[in-house]
Scaffold this active site. Sequence first.
Site, mmCIF file in Angstrom:
data_model
loop_
_atom_site.group_PDB
_atom_site.id
_atom_site.type_symbol
_atom_site.label_atom_id
_atom_site.label_comp_id
_atom_site.label_asym_id
_atom_site.label_seq_id
_atom_site.Cartn_x
_atom_site.Cartn_y
_atom_site.Cartn_z
ATOM 1 N N ASP A 133 0.754 -1.447 -0.055
ATOM 2 C CA ASP A 133 0.124 -0.093 0.142
ATOM 3 C C ASP A 133 0.840 1.310 -0.032
ATOM 4 O O ASP A 133 1.900 1.268 0.273
ATOM 5 C CB ASP A 133 -0.970 -0.039 1.270
ATOM 6 C CG ASP A 133 -2.007 -1.082 1.142
ATOM 7 O OD1 ASP A 133 -2.007 -1.675 0.005
ATOM 8 O OD2 ASP A 133 -2.838 -1.160 2.342
ATOM 9 N N HIS B 29 3.973 -2.067 3.321
ATOM 10 C CA HIS B 29 3.803 -0.679 2.674
ATOM 11 C C HIS B 29 5.298 -0.242 2.007
ATOM 12 O O HIS B 29 6.269 -0.344 2.697
ATOM 13 C CB HIS B 29 3.500 0.262 3.878
ATOM 14 C CG HIS B 29 2.151 0.055 4.363
ATOM 15 N ND1 HIS B 29 2.048 -0.913 5.547
ATOM 16 C CD2 HIS B 29 1.024 0.646 4.315
ATOM 17 C CE1 HIS B 29 0.772 -0.901 5.850
ATOM 18 N NE2 HIS B 29 0.221 -0.002 5.082
#
Length: 222
Positions: free
Chosen positions: A41, A185
């Site tokens: 993400d 991430h």
Amino acid sequence: MTYIWLIALFFIYSICPTWLIRLSSFRVQKRVKDGVALTFDDGPDPTYTAQLLDILKKYDVKATFFVVGWKAKAYPHLIKRMHEEGHTIGLHHYYHTSNWFLPPFVAEWELHRSARIIEQITGVRPVYYRPPWGHINIWTLFMQKKYKTVMWTYILGDWNASLGVARLYERLTKSIEDGAIIVLHDSGSTMGADQDAPANMLQALERLLQRTHVKWVKIGEE
């Protein structure tokens, strides 16, 4: 009295739909049928995403990237590389904004704008969506007819640099189970994240890929 009504409306508009999604898996994907899915993400990031793509290519692993629209526009070469190297590209809003605080139609505008940018770069329109922080509102439930919402099985806290490489690696190994969707991430620029946290993620991930033999899948191919 007005404050009580505002709190009640916020609860109904934002909190209740999020609880519904997380407790019941209503119209969302939290697992894959076979294998383990790595998802990333908040990118693309000019420092860390290219390094991540190098690692994935080195170990022949396909992953899924839920990208932020303005970053996709700023770094189209990274989006193009994701596509050319066979990864799935999904949406994570144009700005990294929580659905809890977005009025109706705004989240749809963010997704439409982001999808158009990615389609212009890759020629393929994204169909997968992960809401930032996993937050849903009543309106986003209706958007699930246009986009397939993907949540996660495990979210490991890798945005916190103090977690360190060793502890993150331990969490990664414990999350390896058939059907799991794992969130990591590749950018630390989001509110609440540490700027250099992805450096730990890259080290822990490469250690995992070196030592673990897993059927890695991307969202949409499982």
